[in-house]
Design a protein around this motif. Structure first.
Motif, PDB file in Angstrom:
ATOM      1  N   GLU A  36      14.100  13.141 -12.245  1.00 35.50           N
ATOM      2  CA  GLU A  36      14.867  13.029 -11.004  1.00 35.50           C
ATOM      3  C   GLU A  36      14.739  11.637 -10.374  1.00 35.50           C
ATOM      4  OE1 GLU A  36      12.998  17.235 -11.057  1.00 35.50           O
ATOM      5  OE2 GLU A  36      12.395  15.183 -11.530  1.00 35.50           O
ATOM      6  N   VAL A  37      13.751  10.863 -10.815  1.00 34.21           N
ATOM      7  CA  VAL A  37      13.480   9.561 -10.197  1.00 34.21           C
ATOM      8  C   VAL A  37      13.846   8.453 -11.182  1.00 34.21           C
ATOM      9  CG1 VAL A  37      11.723   8.073  -9.154  1.00 34.21           C
ATOM     10  CG2 VAL A  37      11.596  10.561  -8.849  1.00 34.21           C
ATOM     11  N   ALA A  38      14.704   7.548 -10.755  1.00 31.11           N
ATOM     12  CA  ALA A  38      15.059   6.410 -11.610  1.00 31.11           C
ATOM     13  C   ALA A  38      13.816   5.561 -11.847  1.00 31.11           C
ATOM     14  CB  ALA A  38      16.141   5.568 -10.951  1.00 31.11           C
ATOM     15  N   PRO A  39      13.484   5.265 -13.097  1.00 30.52           N
ATOM     16  CA  PRO A  39      12.264   4.498 -13.354  1.00 30.52           C
ATOM     17  C   PRO A  39      12.275   3.127 -12.694  1.00 30.52           C
ATOM     18  CG  PRO A  39      13.626   4.681 -15.344  1.00 30.52           C
ATOM     19  CD  PRO A  39      14.188   5.623 -14.338  1.00 30.52           C
ATOM     20  N   ALA A  40      13.449   2.505 -12.608  1.00 29.58           N
ATOM     21  CA  ALA A  40      13.535   1.184 -11.981  1.00 29.58           C
ATOM     22  C   ALA A  40      13.102   1.244 -10.518  1.00 29.58           C
ATOM     23  CB  ALA A  40      14.957   0.642 -12.092  1.00 29.58           C
ATOM     24  N   ARG A  41      13.326   2.388  -9.874  1.00 27.27           N
ATOM     25  CA  ARG A  41      12.922   2.523  -8.466  1.00 27.27           C
ATOM     26  C   ARG A  41      11.411   2.411  -8.326  1.00 27.27           C
ATOM     27  NH1 ARG A  41      14.228   7.781  -4.572  1.00 27.27           N
ATOM     28  NH2 ARG A  41      13.413   6.877  -2.613  1.00 27.27           N
ATOM     29  N   MET A  42      10.662   3.041  -9.225  1.00 32.46           N
ATOM     30  CA  MET A  42       9.214   2.974  -9.149  1.00 32.46           C
ATOM     31  C   MET A  42       8.689   1.608  -9.590  1.00 32.46           C
ATOM     32  SD  MET A  42       8.035   5.740  -7.798  1.00 32.46           S
ATOM     33  CE  MET A  42       9.469   5.576  -6.702  1.00 32.46           C
ATOM     34  N   LEU A  43       9.368   0.977 -10.522  1.00 32.09           N
ATOM     35  CA  LEU A  43       8.963  -0.373 -10.915  1.00 32.09           C
ATOM     36  C   LEU A  43       9.180  -1.352  -9.763  1.00 32.09           C
ATOM     37  CD1 LEU A  43      10.433  -0.440 -14.527  1.00 32.09           C
ATOM     38  CD2 LEU A  43       8.020  -0.212 -13.880  1.00 32.09           C
ATOM     39  N   ASP A  44      10.290  -1.212  -9.063  1.00 30.48           N
ATOM     40  CA  ASP A  44      10.536  -2.060  -7.889  1.00 30.48           C
ATOM     41  C   ASP A  44       9.491  -1.805  -6.812  1.00 30.48           C
ATOM     42  OD1 ASP A  44      12.752  -3.176  -9.090  1.00 30.48           O
ATOM     43  OD2 ASP A  44      14.197  -1.882  -8.056  1.00 30.48           O
ATOM     44  N   LEU A  45       9.071  -0.551  -6.684  1.00 29.81           N
ATOM     45  CA  LEU A  45       8.052  -0.222  -5.698  1.00 29.81           C
ATOM     46  C   LEU A  45       6.717  -0.863  -6.073  1.00 29.81           C
ATOM     47  CD1 LEU A  45       7.351   1.306  -3.134  1.00 29.81           C
ATOM     48  CD2 LEU A  45       6.930   3.349  -4.524  1.00 29.81           C
ATOM     49  N   ALA A  46       6.389  -0.867  -7.355  1.00 28.06           N
ATOM     50  CA  ALA A  46       5.166  -1.533  -7.801  1.00 28.06           C
ATOM     51  C   ALA A  46       5.225  -3.018  -7.483  1.00 28.06           C
ATOM     52  CB  ALA A  46       4.971  -1.319  -9.296  1.00 28.06           C
TER      53      ALA A  46
END
Length: 263
Positions: A142-152
């Motif tokens: 459900e979560v786009a991986p790029a979103r979490m990479l940007d958050l990191a």
């Protein structure tokens, strides 16, 4: 109040003299307690076990997740930093709400108290606990991986005077690597999150001593390079998973490191 140590010793058997919602509320309070022997002791172990075993009904787990998402804005550091641990338990067990991701995204790069351990409060570990949740969200479809990479990247570029001192860089690098194992991640997104890091730190002149935020970023990216090369283990007893865009990630990380240190 239950004796959670005895419950833990009894293989976390669920007490039959109280309804589960009362038990969960008590455990929730315990995981925000300023006493580290309470917060990080038997209540943590019992709650983790009950969630993993499915002993808590789904609706109650979702309520608990909502409470933890709200706790990310608590005034107490020990409450804020243990909330991601509970959310990680829930997400790993299969529970999910989009609002939890939103709350986490607001909190993680904005958290300013990055102490790993406090003499009175015990483990705090905002960066490390947040990294564990970042990895859990980053593995959810459900979560786009790029979103979490940007958050990191946002966490790594956030200003701080605190040098990671309790392996927070290790936990964050491993979390990023876990997200990078997503097979639906494009080659562009696998390296695109590095651009703001290069722009932010590539423009800085490194003074002596090296600023904390740059040191944190360098050490995190160096370990990520190793993990990209060798793969990352989901847990210590499982084989390492490869990164689909291994070479691109290695090249991207090396370029960023070179840009930061060569000035």
């Amino acid at each position: 109040m239950n004796d959670w140590k005895n419950i833990e010793a009894a293989d976390c058997a669920v007490p039959t003299d109280r309804p589960m919602d009362d038990l969960v509320r008590e455990l929730s309070r315990a995981l925000a307690d300023p006493d580290p022997l309470i917060r990080d002791g038997a209540p943590y172990s019992v709650l983790a076990t009950w969630i993993a075993r499915g002993a808590i009904e789904p609706s109650l787990r979702l309520e608990l997740g909502d409470e933890m998402a709200g706790r990310l804005t608590d005034a107490r550091i020990e409450a804020r930093t243990f909330a991601p641990l509970v959310l990680e338990m829930l997400v790993t067990a299969g529970d999910f709400k989009a609002g939890w991701v939103d709350a986490f995204e607001r909190w993680y790069p904005a958290e300013q108290d990055l102490r790993g351990h406090d003499e009175k409060l015990g483990w705090l570990h905002a960066v490390a606990h947040g990294a564990d949740l970042l990895a859990a969200f980053g593995r959810r479809p459900e979560v786009a991986p790029a979103r979490m990479l940007d958050l990191a990247a946002a966490r790594l570029t956030a200003p701080t005077h605190h040098i990671y001192d309790q392996l927070e860089d290790d936990r964050l690098a491993r979390a990023i690597a876990r997200v990078l194992t997503r097979t639906d991640l494009s080659a562009r997104d696998a390296v695109g999150w590095l651009e703001p890091i290069a722009d932010r730190f590539g423009a800085d002149r490194i003074s002596t001593p090296v600023p904390a935020h740059i040191s944190n970023c360098l050490r995190t990216l160096r370990l990520l390079y190793i993990l990209a090369d060798r793969g990352v283990r989901p847990t210590s007893d499982l084989a390492a998973e490869p990164l689909p865009h291994r070479d691109a990630v290695k090249s991207g990380v090396a370029t960023v490191l070179d840009r930061i240190v060569k000035r």
